[in-house]
Design an enzyme around this catalytic site. Structure first.
Site, PDB file in Angstrom:
ATOM      1  N   GLY A 127       0.819  -1.217   0.000  1.00 50.52           N
ATOM      2  CA  GLY A 127       0.000   0.000   0.000  1.00 50.52           C
ATOM      3  C   GLY A 127       0.845   1.254   0.000  1.00 50.52           C
ATOM      4  O   GLY A 127       1.280   1.722   1.067  1.00 50.52           O
ATOM      5  N   THR A 129       0.361   3.922  -3.034  1.00 49.90           N
ATOM      6  CA  THR A 129      -0.347   4.983  -3.765  1.00 49.90           C
ATOM      7  C   THR A 129      -1.598   5.448  -3.031  1.00 49.90           C
ATOM      8  O   THR A 129      -2.346   4.635  -2.488  1.00 49.90           O
ATOM      9  CB  THR A 129      -0.717   4.484  -5.180  1.00 49.90           C
ATOM     10  OG1 THR A 129       0.424   3.878  -5.763  1.00 49.90           O
ATOM     11  CG2 THR A 129      -1.191   5.622  -6.065  1.00 49.90           C
ATOM     12  N   GLU A 249      11.795  -4.532  -7.728  1.00 47.31           N
ATOM     13  CA  GLU A 249      10.463  -4.474  -8.345  1.00 47.31           C
ATOM     14  C   GLU A 249      10.576  -4.127  -9.837  1.00 47.31           C
ATOM     15  O   GLU A 249       9.962  -4.771 -10.683  1.00 47.31           O
ATOM     16  CB  GLU A 249       9.634  -3.415  -7.623  1.00 47.31           C
ATOM     17  CG  GLU A 249       8.238  -3.258  -8.161  1.00 47.31           C
ATOM     18  CD  GLU A 249       7.505  -2.086  -7.499  1.00 47.31           C
ATOM     19  OE1 GLU A 249       6.524  -2.347  -6.813  1.00 47.31           O
ATOM     20  OE2 GLU A 249       7.911  -0.927  -7.673  1.00 47.31           O
TER      21      GLU A 249
HETATM   22  C1  LIG Z   1      -4.069  -1.883 -11.984  1.00 53.37           C
HETATM   23  C2  LIG Z   1      -3.170  -1.122 -11.083  1.00 53.37           C
HETATM   24  C3  LIG Z   1      -2.539  -1.765 -10.035  1.00 53.37           C
HETATM   25  C4  LIG Z   1      -1.747  -1.046  -9.136  1.00 53.37           C
HETATM   26  N1  LIG Z   1      -1.220  -1.679  -8.033  1.00 53.37           N
HETATM   27  C5  LIG Z   1      -0.640  -0.933  -7.054  1.00 53.37           C
HETATM   28  C6  LIG Z   1      -0.268  -1.529  -5.804  1.00 53.37           C
HETATM   29  O1  LIG Z   1      -0.428  -2.741  -5.591  1.00 53.37           O
HETATM   30  N2  LIG Z   1       0.224  -0.725  -4.816  1.00 53.37           N
HETATM   31  C7  LIG Z   1       0.387   0.629  -5.000  1.00 53.37           C
HETATM   32  O2  LIG Z   1       0.832   1.309  -4.079  1.00 53.37           O
HETATM   33  N3  LIG Z   1       0.068   1.217  -6.186  1.00 53.37           N
HETATM   34  C8  LIG Z   1      -0.442   0.467  -7.208  1.00 53.37           C
HETATM   35  N4  LIG Z   1      -0.814   1.063  -8.391  1.00 53.37           N
HETATM   36  C9  LIG Z   1      -0.637   2.506  -8.546  1.00 53.37           C
HETATM   37  C10 LIG Z   1       0.411   2.890  -9.575  1.00 53.37           C
HETATM   38  O3  LIG Z   1       1.695   2.692  -9.038  1.00 53.37           O
HETATM   39  C11 LIG Z   1       0.119   4.336  -9.976  1.00 53.37           C
HETATM   40  O4  LIG Z   1      -1.077   4.331 -10.754  1.00 53.37           O
HETATM   41  C12 LIG Z   1       1.243   4.952 -10.735  1.00 53.37           C
HETATM   42  O5  LIG Z   1       2.388   5.087  -9.932  1.00 53.37           O
HETATM   43  C13 LIG Z   1       0.840   6.337 -11.268  1.00 53.37           C
HETATM   44  O6  LIG Z   1       0.273   7.128 -10.249  1.00 53.37           O
HETATM   45  P1  LIG Z   1      -1.162   7.813 -10.466  1.00 53.37           P
HETATM   46  O7  LIG Z   1      -2.089   6.805 -11.013  1.00 53.37           O
HETATM   47  O8  LIG Z   1      -1.553   8.492  -9.220  1.00 53.37           O
HETATM   48  O9  LIG Z   1      -0.916   8.872 -11.607  1.00 53.37           O
HETATM   49  P2  LIG Z   1      -0.569  10.408 -11.400  1.00 53.37           P
HETATM   50  O10 LIG Z   1       0.562  10.565 -10.455  1.00 53.37           O
HETATM   51  O11 LIG Z   1      -1.828  11.140 -11.136  1.00 53.37           O
HETATM   52  O12 LIG Z   1      -0.065  10.777 -12.862  1.00 53.37           O
HETATM   53  C14 LIG Z   1      -0.962  10.858 -13.981  1.00 53.37           C
HETATM   54  C15 LIG Z   1      -0.138  11.036 -15.255  1.00 53.37           C
HETATM   55  O13 LIG Z   1       0.625  12.241 -15.149  1.00 53.37           O
HETATM   56  C16 LIG Z   1       1.995  11.951 -15.329  1.00 53.37           C
HETATM   57  N5  LIG Z   1       2.786  12.811 -14.414  1.00 53.37           N
HETATM   58  C17 LIG Z   1       2.546  13.075 -13.093  1.00 53.37           C
HETATM   59  N6  LIG Z   1       3.485  13.890 -12.617  1.00 53.37           N
HETATM   60  C18 LIG Z   1       4.355  14.139 -13.623  1.00 53.37           C
HETATM   61  C19 LIG Z   1       5.554  14.894 -13.753  1.00 53.37           C
HETATM   62  N7  LIG Z   1       6.064  15.573 -12.711  1.00 53.37           N
HETATM   63  N8  LIG Z   1       6.187  14.924 -14.945  1.00 53.37           N
HETATM   64  C20 LIG Z   1       5.669  14.245 -15.997  1.00 53.37           C
HETATM   65  N9  LIG Z   1       4.555  13.487 -15.943  1.00 53.37           N
HETATM   66  C21 LIG Z   1       3.905  13.438 -14.780  1.00 53.37           C
HETATM   67  C22 LIG Z   1       2.179  10.481 -14.975  1.00 53.37           C
HETATM   68  O14 LIG Z   1       3.278   9.941 -15.670  1.00 53.37           O
HETATM   69  C23 LIG Z   1       0.847   9.891 -15.448  1.00 53.37           C
HETATM   70  O15 LIG Z   1       0.933   9.569 -16.821  1.00 53.37           O
HETATM   71  C24 LIG Z   1      -1.553   0.338  -9.341  1.00 53.37           C
HETATM   72  C25 LIG Z   1      -2.156   0.985 -10.437  1.00 53.37           C
HETATM   73  C26 LIG Z   1      -2.968   0.283 -11.296  1.00 53.37           C
HETATM   74  C27 LIG Z   1      -3.644   1.014 -12.417  1.00 53.37           C
END
Ligand SMILES: Cc1cc2nc3c(=O)[nH]c(=O)nc-3n(C[C@H](O)[C@H](O)[C@H](O)COP(=O)(O)OP(=O)(O)OC[C@H]3O[C@@H](n4cnc5c(N)ncnc54)[C@H](O)[C@@H]3O)c2cc1C
Length: 391
Positions: A127, A129, A249
């Site tokens: 956990g 995100t 990872e």
């Molecule tokens: C199916 C699935 C399983 C997952 N499993 C886990 C899990 O088990 N545990 C866990 O902790 N998380 C998990 N995640 C979360 C995953 O790690 C995040 O979705 C990922 O790190 C992106 O974060 P976000 O979705 O909040 O996107 P955001 O941070 O909101 O970003 C949205 C977009 O903006 C871009 N962006 C944001 N900031 C910048 C910047 N400064 N410069 C350029 N581009 C930027 C990103 O690249 C992305 O394309 C999972 C996600 C999914 C969809």
């Protein structure tokens, strides 16, 4: 950074790969299609991998694991994907336990690792995100406040995959308010939460239905009581512990992407040889051959970077750049191969029974998770090329 790791020199990688393939052959496309339709968890598959010891690959033998190298662990994940199976159901067990192994106390390791290695306890959930902070992990808001011999946890996580199929959750929460720390990365702590005790008493799990079958969830903590003895390492140092596990990872997920790319390339090649249109196999047309050949070259190049990252990791050397590049290049290679495979199959690529559309949906995830491509590029720009920090 990784501690001195096992070398692959004394491991029979060909034998390991063969054993994984033999196990995966018992879980053919129909098995995954049925689960995909129902968005159901592959319990039998995960149990079979656990029983065979594959998920305990990186747990040292003294704790009942196989004590294999990162190269061997990567080979296991790659073969799972190349066989058409989906290791996302259980990959976290391999790398999440690294935080416990590297930073846990002797008592914590003795208590948890043998049970994880034997499969008695599942450590599948991680956990990190949160809905408001996203990729900006240092801004997370879930708090853990010490009260006597417990921490009281409040907040929310999102995308915590496999939480419903895990006994333990590795959780990162804020123990010191952000305003009260000098370094941005201080004040976060890592806990091993026993979800068997927690459910119904402070933790709610809400499944999120996604475009592929991933068993991901949202977690809500409402005065969840976690014994202080479940704090891993020192209070306030959790971000450092989580970061140190991220190279493993990245390398393992990159290996999965290589396996996916191999599956797409084999599937497209087989189809291009058999499908007769205009009186000849479609694969006789260079317009069909070249994208397959290009996907192959791209996959092989990415595979070299995965191997290089794993070798550095095993040698206990710094491998942040290589692990990140391996993840970036392998995810790009698997996505390019997925697109090529769908195109090679024409209309049949969209039919469930070919499994192409399912694998296409599954491999797309790795452009976004566990770290999105942009964040890797900004890491390389800043830390390898010395460009100004962008965020
Ligand atoms: C199916 C699935 C399983 C997952 N499993 C886990 C899990 O088990 N545990 C866990 O902790 N998380 C998990 N995640 C979360 C995953 O790690 C995040 O979705 C990922 O790190 C992106 O974060 P976000 O979705 O909040 O996107 P955001 O941070 O909101 O970003 C949205 C977009 O903006 C871009 N962006 C944001 N900031 C910048 C910047 N400064 N410069 C350029 N581009 C930027 C990103 O690249 C992305 O394309 C999972 C996600 C999914 C969809």
């Amino acid at each position: 950074m990784a501690q001195a790791e096992r070398s692959p020199a004394n491991e029979d990688l060909a034998q390991i790969r063969e054993s994984v393939r033999a196990l995966c052959a018992k879980f053919p496309g129909e098995y995954w299609r049925d689960l995909d339709r129902e968005r159901a968890y592959p319990t039998e598959f995960v149990a079979a991998l656990t029983q065979a010891g594959f998920l305990a690959a990186l747990i040292p033998e003294e704790y009942g694991g196989s004590g294999l190298s990162m190269t061997a662990a990567a080979a296991i994940m790659e073969e799972i994907q190349a066989s058409g199976c989906n290791g996302a159901a259980c990959h976290a067990q391999m790398y999440t336990m690294g935080t416990l192994l590297r930073h846990g106390s002797a008592a914590q390791k003795a208590r948890w690792l043998p049970a994880i290695a034997s499969g008695e306890l599942r450590l599948q959930a991680f956990g990190v995100t949160e809905p408001t902070s996203g990729s900006d992990t240092l801004n997370l808001r879930t708090t853990a406040v010490r009260e006597g011999d417990h921490y009281i946890i409040n907040g929310q996580k999102i995308w915590t995959s496999r939480a419903e199929h895990s006994d333990l959750l590795l959780l990162i929460a804020r123990t010191t308010p952000r305003e009260a720390v000098t370094r941005r990365s201080d004040g976060l702590s890592v806990f091993l939460v026993d979800m068997r005790l927690a459910q119904g008493t402070g933790i709610s799990i809400i499944p999120i239905r996604t475009m592929m079958n991933h068993a991901t969830t949202e977690l809500f903590f409402d005065d969840l009581r976690v014994p202080a003895e479940n704090l891993i390492g020192e209070e306030g140092q959790g971000f450092r512990y989580i970061l140190s596990g991220m190279n493993a990872e990245r390398i393992l997920i990159a290996a999965e992407c290589i396996g996916d790319a191999k599956w797409f390339i084999a599937k497209a090649t087989g189809y291009a040889k058999e499908r007769i249109v205009f009186g000849r196999p479609i694969g006789q047309n260079q317009g069909v051959q070249f994208p397959i050949a290009r996907a192959y070259a791209q996959m092989r190049a990415a595979e070299l970077m995965v191997g290089a990252a794993a070798a550095l990791y095993e040698a206990g050397r710094e491998c942040g750049a290589e692990a990140n590049m391996a993840k970036l290049l392998a995810a790009d290679a698997s996505w390019a191969a997925a697109d090529m495979c769908l195109q090679t199959h024409g209309g049949f690529g969209f039919a469930e029974e070919f499994d192409v559309e399912r694998k296409f949906r599954e491999t797309r995830l790795y452009q976004t998770a566990p770290i999105s491509t942009n964040l890797i590029l900004s890491y390389l720009a800043e830390h390898v090329l010395g460009l100004p920090r962008s965020y």
